[in-house]
Design a protein around this motif. Sequence first.
Motif, PDB file in Angstrom:
ATOM      1  N   CYS A   1       0.831  -1.199   0.000  1.00 21.54           N
ATOM      2  CA  CYS A   1       0.000   0.000   0.000  1.00 21.54           C
ATOM      3  C   CYS A   1       0.867   1.251   0.000  1.00 21.54           C
ATOM      4  O   CYS A   1       0.678   2.155  -0.831  1.00 21.54           O
ATOM      5  CB  CYS A   1      -0.923  -0.031   1.214  1.00 21.54           C
ATOM      6  N   PHE A   2       1.808   1.334   0.903  1.00 18.75           N
ATOM      7  CA  PHE A   2       2.661   2.518   1.002  1.00 18.75           C
ATOM      8  C   PHE A   2       3.699   2.580  -0.114  1.00 18.75           C
ATOM      9  O   PHE A   2       4.051   3.658  -0.580  1.00 18.75           O
ATOM     10  CB  PHE A   2       3.319   2.580   2.381  1.00 18.75           C
TER      11      PHE A   2
ATOM     12  N   LEU B   1      -4.396   2.491   4.157  1.00 17.87           N
ATOM     13  CA  LEU B   1      -4.661   1.099   3.798  1.00 17.87           C
ATOM     14  C   LEU B   1      -6.117   0.913   3.371  1.00 17.87           C
ATOM     15  O   LEU B   1      -6.412   0.162   2.445  1.00 17.87           O
ATOM     16  CB  LEU B   1      -4.321   0.166   4.970  1.00 17.87           C
ATOM     17  N   GLY B   2      -7.023   1.633   4.024  1.00 19.84           N
ATOM     18  CA  GLY B   2      -8.444   1.546   3.670  1.00 19.84           C
ATOM     19  C   GLY B   2      -8.710   2.021   2.254  1.00 19.84           C
ATOM     20  O   GLY B   2      -9.445   1.388   1.491  1.00 19.84           O
TER      21      GLY B   2
ATOM     22  N   THR C   1      -9.979  -0.298  -0.868  1.00 21.07           N
ATOM     23  CA  THR C   1     -11.200   0.072  -1.584  1.00 21.07           C
ATOM     24  C   THR C   1     -10.928   0.239  -3.069  1.00 21.07           C
ATOM     25  O   THR C   1     -11.652  -0.325  -3.905  1.00 21.07           O
ATOM     26  CB  THR C   1     -11.784   1.376  -1.007  1.00 21.07           C
ATOM     27  N   ARG C   2      -9.903   0.992  -3.423  1.00 23.15           N
ATOM     28  CA  ARG C   2      -9.589   1.205  -4.836  1.00 23.15           C
ATOM     29  C   ARG C   2      -9.182  -0.097  -5.521  1.00 23.15           C
ATOM     30  O   ARG C   2      -9.548  -0.357  -6.662  1.00 23.15           O
ATOM     31  CB  ARG C   2      -8.471   2.241  -4.994  1.00 23.15           C
TER      32      ARG C   2
ATOM     33  N   MET D   1     -11.754  -7.837  -6.271  1.00 28.04           N
ATOM     34  CA  MET D   1     -11.525  -8.582  -5.027  1.00 28.04           C
ATOM     35  C   MET D   1     -10.505  -7.819  -4.196  1.00 28.04           C
ATOM     36  O   MET D   1      -9.716  -7.049  -4.743  1.00 28.04           O
ATOM     37  CB  MET D   1     -11.031 -10.001  -5.315  1.00 28.04           C
ATOM     38  N   PRO D   2     -10.513  -8.028  -2.869  1.00 25.50           N
ATOM     39  CA  PRO D   2      -9.535  -7.331  -2.026  1.00 25.50           C
ATOM     40  C   PRO D   2      -8.108  -7.833  -2.281  1.00 25.50           C
ATOM     41  O   PRO D   2      -7.911  -8.929  -2.814  1.00 25.50           O
ATOM     42  CB  PRO D   2      -9.981  -7.640  -0.598  1.00 25.50           C
ATOM     43  N   PRO D   3      -7.102  -7.035  -1.891  1.00 26.06           N
ATOM     44  CA  PRO D   3      -5.712  -7.422  -2.149  1.00 26.06           C
ATOM     45  C   PRO D   3      -5.331  -8.776  -1.563  1.00 26.06           C
ATOM     46  O   PRO D   3      -4.635  -9.557  -2.219  1.00 26.06           O
ATOM     47  CB  PRO D   3      -4.893  -6.311  -1.488  1.00 26.06           C
TER      48      PRO D   3
END
Length: 103
Positions: A45-46, A53-54, A58-59, A66-68
């Motif tokens: 994420c970073f 992280l949220g 979401t993106r 699907m989520p990461p």
Amino acid sequence: MSAGHLSRRFKQAYGESPYQYLMTRRIERAKNLLRRGDLSVTEICFTVGFSSLGTFSTRFSELVGMPPSAYRTKRGDETAGLSPCISKEISRPVRNREVPDPR
């Protein structure tokens, strides 16, 4: 050139706004890092430029469907053994409206 004019010209040339283009590239990079598997979702994420992280989750979910964490387990080997140019085309995220309905 004004910011609005630049944005319109960019969208005309690339088919998406500068912001959408940036998000697509960030998610594309995140997918590659998730397939590698050596970084946590938070680190990815970073690394790709998100500050939350949220927002990243979401993106990612909007573009990939699907989520990461689910992508890491289900799609980790989708491009194994393919040439880099084919791999890049297969792994390119799509806009939310293009994600297939899971039902």
